[in-house]
Every structure is written in structure tokens, then in C-alpha cells.
Design an enzyme around this catalytic site. Structure first.
Site, PDB file in Angstrom:
ATOM      1  N   ASP A 126       0.843  -1.195   0.000  1.00 40.86           N
ATOM      2  CA  ASP A 126       0.000   0.000   0.000  1.00 40.86           C
ATOM      3  C   ASP A 126       0.878   1.245   0.000  1.00 40.86           C
ATOM      4  O   ASP A 126       1.857   1.337   0.758  1.00 40.86           O
ATOM      5  CB  ASP A 126      -0.915   0.009   1.227  1.00 40.86           C
ATOM      6  CG  ASP A 126      -1.980   1.087   1.142  1.00 40.86           C
ATOM      7  OD1 ASP A 126      -2.960   0.886   0.399  1.00 40.86           O
ATOM      8  OD2 ASP A 126      -1.825   2.131   1.803  1.00 40.86           O
ATOM      9  N   HIS A 139      -4.626  14.685  -9.343  1.00 43.80           N
ATOM     10  CA  HIS A 139      -4.846  13.257  -9.590  1.00 43.80           C
ATOM     11  C   HIS A 139      -4.046  12.741 -10.788  1.00 43.80           C
ATOM     12  O   HIS A 139      -3.688  11.550 -10.825  1.00 43.80           O
ATOM     13  CB  HIS A 139      -6.340  12.993  -9.801  1.00 43.80           C
ATOM     14  CG  HIS A 139      -7.142  13.111  -8.537  1.00 43.80           C
ATOM     15  ND1 HIS A 139      -7.271  12.084  -7.634  1.00 43.80           N
ATOM     16  CD2 HIS A 139      -7.828  14.160  -8.006  1.00 43.80           C
ATOM     17  CE1 HIS A 139      -8.014  12.477  -6.611  1.00 43.80           C
ATOM     18  NE2 HIS A 139      -8.366  13.740  -6.817  1.00 43.80           N
ATOM     19  N   ASP A 143      -1.701   9.511 -10.643  1.00 42.28           N
ATOM     20  CA  ASP A 143      -1.676   8.375 -11.572  1.00 42.28           C
ATOM     21  C   ASP A 143      -0.250   8.078 -12.029  1.00 42.28           C
ATOM     22  O   ASP A 143       0.138   6.911 -12.183  1.00 42.28           O
ATOM     23  CB  ASP A 143      -2.559   8.672 -12.786  1.00 42.28           C
ATOM     24  CG  ASP A 143      -4.037   8.622 -12.456  1.00 42.28           C
ATOM     25  OD1 ASP A 143      -4.392   8.121 -11.373  1.00 42.28           O
ATOM     26  OD2 ASP A 143      -4.848   9.088 -13.281  1.00 42.28           O
ATOM     27  N   GLU A 169      -4.609   2.560  -4.468  1.00 47.28           N
ATOM     28  CA  GLU A 169      -3.154   2.549  -4.343  1.00 47.28           C
ATOM     29  C   GLU A 169      -2.635   1.268  -3.710  1.00 47.28           C
ATOM     30  O   GLU A 169      -1.531   1.237  -3.162  1.00 47.28           O
ATOM     31  CB  GLU A 169      -2.691   3.755  -3.512  1.00 47.28           C
ATOM     32  CG  GLU A 169      -3.173   3.779  -2.078  1.00 47.28           C
ATOM     33  CD  GLU A 169      -4.512   4.471  -1.888  1.00 47.28           C
ATOM     34  OE1 GLU A 169      -4.774   4.927  -0.762  1.00 47.28           O
ATOM     35  OE2 GLU A 169      -5.286   4.554  -2.863  1.00 47.28           O
TER      36      GLU A 169
END
Length: 262
Positions: A126, A139, A143, A169
Site C-alpha cells: 500500500d 490526480h 496516476d 493505491e
């Protein structure tokens, strides 16, 4: 001759060539059989012009069979590409969650059916503080960070290992055939490689880090059981400061877990 020319799968030219030859020979045999059999006498004989039974199928057979089989090959290739698209995450090119879990469970079922001992592990990875990346850089840059992390994970494992994006994620890696010590080494290599990865959104260097939870197995297990143990270790890594590895041994179907390794 290259391996590609010898590909006799539904997507290979070898299959097209072989079946075209066999189909043409079949047509020649049928032409001779029809032309040579007399329904009046019930006997076989050469026809009036037997060479036509050879030359006509030889001229017409290859292009007809080649065209039909090449179309079939194109459909097989298109189907194969669709299957890849359906099983691959569009952003990171990792396996989707459903494809990943299906492949892992298929391997584990095979291990359970065999008498000899097999080892392996499941890692859950994570990204630490990923929301801060999205909030600070947007964002789109988030990405990009996920792509960097996915490529780094794939570069740190073997070709036979499976890498999936479970969602958001969170990533997962399945390591068949590795014992606890080697699993810990791989997990630490992934963590260190991501921590050292270059990610410079808008010209500003942003350090990336991940927390890794892992579960190892020696015999019978399922993806759900391994994921449960690995996820618990992931939360332990988060609680203990992030950017670290925590691994436990999943003993098997009874759901027990062994000692934790840092």
C-alpha cells in the site's frame, strides 16, 4: 526457422500453413474418389482426365483454405487481445484484482492437490500517504506515481511472479516457491526500490514509500486466507511507522499464523 513460424496455436501461421496443406490434400483425395467411382458398375476406375483431380484442387485449395484460416487466425488474435485487456489494469498494466485472485487460487489449488511440499508467499503493498500526493499535485500526478510504483514492483520481482493492482493505491505480489527468508528479502527490495524511485512532479522531487504486509505458506491455503494474514501485517506496518515490511507465516487452512518478521 524462427519459433514464430513454427507456432501451431490458433494465433500462429504454422497452423494456417499446415491446415491449408492438409485441406488441399483432402480435396485432391475427394476429387479422385468421386471421379474414379462408377455408380453404374460399383467399381473404381481412373476418370477420363485424372490430372484435373490433382491440378484443380492444387490451384484452388491453398488460396481458399489460406484465406479462411487466416481470418480464423485474426479472430483468435483479436480474442486473445481482448482477454489481455479484460485481465489487465489500464493504468498500471498490472493484473486486475479478479484476474490476479483467479490465477493465485488456481496455483494454490494445484499445490493442495500435490503431495510434495510447496512454498510461496503473498505480499500486499500500500502506498503511504497517497492522498497527500493527489492533494498536492493533482490526480494526474497521482496516476503517474502509481505507474512509477507499479513499474518498480515489476522490476524487482521474477518473471514467474504475479503482480496485481487490487484497487486504488493497493498492489499485491504472489511469489510462488519462495521460503520466508527469501520472501522477506524480496519485500524489502521492493520497499527500498520504491523509496529510491525518481518521481518529480512539476519539477519538485516527491519521495515515494510503501508499507508491505506479507503471508507465507508451505501447504494448503487460499487467496482469501493469505490476503487476510497479509492485510493484518500491512496494518501493523502502517501502525509501526510506515515505509516498512511486516511478514507472518500462514500455517494453512486452520487460519493460524506464525511469528512476525520485520
Amino acid at each position: 526457422m524462427s519459433a514464430k513460424k513454427l507456432d501451431f496455436s490458433s494465433r500462429g501461421w504454422g497452423r494456417v500453413c499446415l491446415l491449408s496443406v492438409l485441406g488441399t490434400l483432402g480435396c485432391i483425395a475427394v476429387a479422385f474418389a468421386i471421379d474414379s467411382y462408377s455408380f453404374e458398375t460399383g467399381m473404381w476406375r481412373w476418370g477420363s482426365d485424372p490430372w484435373n483431380n490433382f491440378f484443380i484442387p492444387l490451384v484452388l485449395g491453398p488460396p481458399i483454405f489460406g484465406f479462411l484460416l487466416s481470418r480464423q487466425r485474426a479472430l483468435a488474435i483479436a480474442h486473445h487481445r481482448l482477454m489481455i485487456v479484460a485481465s489487465t489494469d489500464g493504468l498500471t498494466s498490472c493484473l486486475t484484482r479478479s484476474a490476479f485472485t483467479t490465477l493465485v487460487d488456481a496455483y494454490l489449488e494445484k499445490v493442495a492437490a500435490e503431495e510434495n511440499r510447496r512454498e510461496g508467499a503473498l505480499l500486499v503493498i500500500d502506498v503511504d500517504n497517497f492522498k497527500n500526493i493527489n492533494d498536492s499535485f493533482g490526480h494526474d500526478r497521482g496516476d503517474e506515481a502509481l505507474k512509477v510504483i507499479a513499474n518498480t514492483i515489476k522490476g524487482a520481482v521474477r518473471e514467474i511472479d504475479l503482480v496485481g493492482r487490487l484497487g486504488g493505491e493497493e498492489f499485491s505480489v504472489f511469489l510462488p516457491g519462495l521460503d520466508s527468508d527469501r520472501t522477506a528479502a524480496v519485500a524489502e527490495r521492493i520497499r527500498a526500490a520504491i523509496n529510491a524511485a525518481e518521481f518529480v512532479p512539476d519539477g519538485q522531487r516527491c519521495a515515494l514509500s510503501v508499507s508491505v504486509g506479507g503471508a507465507t505458506f508451505e501447504r494448503s491455503a487460499s487467496f482469501a486466507q493469505l490476503y487476510k494474514h497479509a492485510d493484518l501485517r500491512l496494518y501493523a506496518a502502517k501502525r509501526n511507522g510506515r515505509n516498512r515490511v511486516e511478514i507472518a507465516r500462514a500455517a494453512g487452512l486452520d487460519g493460524s499464523a506464525g511469528p512476525v518478521m520485520h
